[in-house]
Design an enzyme around this catalytic site. Structure first.
Site, short mmCIF file in Angstrom:
data_model
loop_
_atom_site.label_atom_id
_atom_site.label_comp_id
_atom_site.label_asym_id
_atom_site.label_seq_id
_atom_site.Cartn_x
_atom_site.Cartn_y
_atom_site.Cartn_z
N HIS A 1 28.23 33.77 37.24
CA HIS A 1 29.41 34.41 37.82
C HIS A 1 29.12 34.65 39.30
O HIS A 1 28.43 35.60 39.65
CB HIS A 1 29.72 35.72 37.10
CG HIS A 1 31.10 36.23 37.36
ND1 HIS A 1 31.49 37.52 37.11
CD2 HIS A 1 32.20 35.61 37.84
CE1 HIS A 1 32.76 37.68 37.43
NE2 HIS A 1 33.21 36.52 37.87
N HIS B 1 37.00 33.62 28.43
CA HIS B 1 36.90 33.82 29.88
C HIS B 1 35.44 34.12 30.22
O HIS B 1 34.79 34.93 29.55
CB HIS B 1 37.79 34.99 30.31
CG HIS B 1 37.67 35.37 31.76
ND1 HIS B 1 37.01 36.50 32.18
CD2 HIS B 1 38.12 34.75 32.87
CE1 HIS B 1 37.07 36.56 33.51
NE2 HIS B 1 37.73 35.52 33.95
#
Length: 592
Positions: free
Chosen positions: A174, A127
């Protein structure tokens, strides 16, 4: 009085630190040696071969396998040369059993059927694979991706965002956080270089795509140029069954939502075509409001500038969408509507993503539907937004309901990651583990597997922990205690369905670098196919016990008999010398 106590401790330290206390061999080992050595003082190579076949269950063991390992034992600490002697005495026999590269607890080759559809396998999944630390302020880099691939991770996640710099106008970061970006080209080149170092089976790139149609076309061009023939492109617009890991060996596979025709839904708030925003819960939804506000204020306005360019050339948008869609093998499914709608059967196979929170809710109300969905489709589960420090949830939450992609923060060390590492030590560590048959077979709804239901005991696992060694080589003399040798004990646990999960522990062996416990534990297992055995050694202390090594092993893969079990540090890296001698025995009560 205090000075006298300190003086005693110092004297105790000076005498005990150099002391090597090795207890005699456990009775079981003596009896096995005597039996196969026919009562003699040495076990010949032929007798050792019979022991390996009959006691250890190694049907394919050969004299050639043994020759090299006998030499290893005889050349270490033995005054007798190999030329003079081809047998092993009792202590050398035990040293032979402690050769973990030969006599380890698991098979080291791929042995599962790899010709079934991808949906029939658990996959080693990362992830936010590019992050070096926490989810909010850490740096993005290709280094965590490289490390993950070297460990056997097969599913790598990249978050793609528009960028005002070069590299096709795309950055990996991100989004809406304070994390720094990393070059897309750098990530893809590193993936190409390291994808198949650990395993030949496919690497799947899950893309969280926040790109415009023009940038999607740029990505397609960059990926095709870097990966070349390694990049798998399906021959049809959609699949009715996924290809197998065997058919995809040494291939890169793309998984994301397919792009839709560009639509300007709101002139004040244009939405890039094909965005993954709606599939994963928007970052910040589960975080404290103040943090979410900071991230929103920090959003780069250049993201919106890119959208304005798209409106100018709709034909180019359509062409870009087709190029991008051509790369996608595993299509992301719809993320809106009721859970029943999302799990509804369809002729097209797809991937559904759920946060750990949403999965917990779905397990309570739609457990059977989840199992049925994952028989044909792929379910990906990812950590909730509160896990800012890159911690992880218990992976069994997903595995028990057939989730193939349980996505983990590989930089977030802890027990949950150790469970993940344990599961994927199965099947030769290739990153793909075949799901149990009861999760694949089509059954009437009322007969579907339910992990909350207590089933009859299927197997009894016996684990006997004999001894440990190697700490004196791998740790400093004062690592555990300043004034005495360590006081080791072992925790032996089963992690699996709720009915099987249990914790046990040995006694404490005081002041000894070479503990001999010689203690056996029995575990009744209802679902051994999903059970993991975790062994952790600790040094008993008055305050907090010190960590001294751990391992996690898939129960269904354990090799029977006396086995050398190497221990790892908290991050999962194997110690050079620390290992345990353990015996595994499995009694099957109900056959599958």
């Amino acid at each position: 009085m205090k000075m006298g106590t300190l003086k005693d401790k110092v004297l105790n330290f000076l005498t005990k630190k150099g002391e090597v206390k090795k207890a005699g061999p456990p009775l079981d080992l003596k009896e096995a040696f005597s039996k196969f050595a026919k009562g003699g003082s040495q076990m010949s190579k032929d007798q050792l071969l019979i022991f390996m076949v009959e006691h250890q269950g190694e049907k394919n063991c050969s004299s050639a396998n043994l020759e090299e390992n006998i030499k290893k034992v005889l050349q270490v600490g033995s005054s007798n040369s190999v030329c003079k002697r081809q047998g092993l005495n009792l202590n050398e026999f035990i040293d032979f059993l402690l050769l973990d590269d030969f006599n380890g607890p698991l098979k080291d080759e791929v042995h599962h059927d790899m010709s079934a559809p991808l949906s029939h396998y658990f996959m080693y999944t990362g992830h936010n694979s590019y992050l070096t630390g926490n989810q909010l302020t850490s740096e993005s880099s290709d280094e965590p991706i490289i490390e993950a691939l070297q460990q056997g991770v097969r599913v790598i996640e990249l978050d793609l965002w528009p960028s005002p710099t070069k590299d096709g106008g795309i950055k990996v970061v991100h989004g809406r956080t304070f994390t720094t970006p990393v070059s897309l080209t750098k990530c893809l080149k590193s993936i190409k270089e390291y994808a198949f170092v650990k395993s030949d089976f496919p690497v799947i790139l899950t893309l969280e795509d926040h790109l415009t149609s023009r940038l999607q076309a740029n990505f397609a061009q960059i990926a095709t140029q870097i990966f070349g023939k390694m990049l798998y492109c399906p021959e049809t617009d959609y699949l009715t069954e996924f290809p197998s890991p065997e058919s995809l060996k040494n291939r890169i596979v793309i998984s994301t939502k397919p792009p839709k025709e560009y639509q300007l839904s709101d002139s004040n708030n244009p939405v890039p075509s094909g965005s993954e925003l709606s599939e994963d819960e928007p970052w910040g939804q589960e975080l404290p409001e103040s943090i979410a506000r900071l991230k929103t204020e920090n959003r780069n306005i250049s993201d919106l500038d890119e959208v304005g360019i798209i409106i100018c050339d709709n034909k180019q948008n359509q062409q870009g969408a087709r190029q991008y869609k051509h790369l996608i093998t595993i299509h992301g499914g719809k993320s809106k509507g009721s859970m029943m709608d999302r799990l509804k059967d369809d002729i097209k196979v797809r991937r559904l993503s759920l946060s750990e929170k949403k999965l917990k809710g779905a397990c309570e109300s739609h457990g059977a539907e989840l199992i049925r969905f994952t028989q044909k489709n792929i379910l990906r589960v990812y950590p909730k937004g509160e896990r800012i420090q890159s911690s992880n949830f218990r992976p069994h939450l997903g595995w028990m309901y057939g989730a193939q992609m349980v996505a983990f923060n590989m930089q977030g060390h802890g027990k949950s990651l150790q469970y993940m590492q344990g599961m994927f030590r199965a099947n030769g560590g290739c990153g793909y583990v075949k799901k149990p048959d009861f999760m694949i077979r089509k059954l009437p709804h009322e007969e579907e597997f339910d992990p909350k239901r207590t089933l009859p005991v299927k197997q009894r696992l016996k684990v006997k922990v004999y001894k440990g060694e190697g700490w004196k080589s791998d740790f400093s003399p004062t690592h555990f205690d300043l004034f005495s040798p360590p006081d080791f004990y072992a925790k032996v646990c089963i992690i699996g369905v709720p009915a099987d999960s249990v914790k046990k522990r040995t006694s404490v062996k005081m002041d000894n670098w070479y503990p001999v416990w010689d203690e056996e534990f029995e575990f009744p297992l209802t679902v051994p196919e999903l059970a993991l055995l975790r062994i952790e050694v600790k040094d008993k202390d008055q305050t907090k016990d010190d960590f001294a090594g751990q391992t996690c092993l898939p129960v269904s893969e354990l090799r029977h008999g006396f086995r050398s079990v190497p221990l790892h540090d908290t991050k999962g890296k194997k110690f050079k010398s620390v290992k345990l001698l353990v015996r595994f025995q499995v009694e099957t009560l109900i056959k599958s």
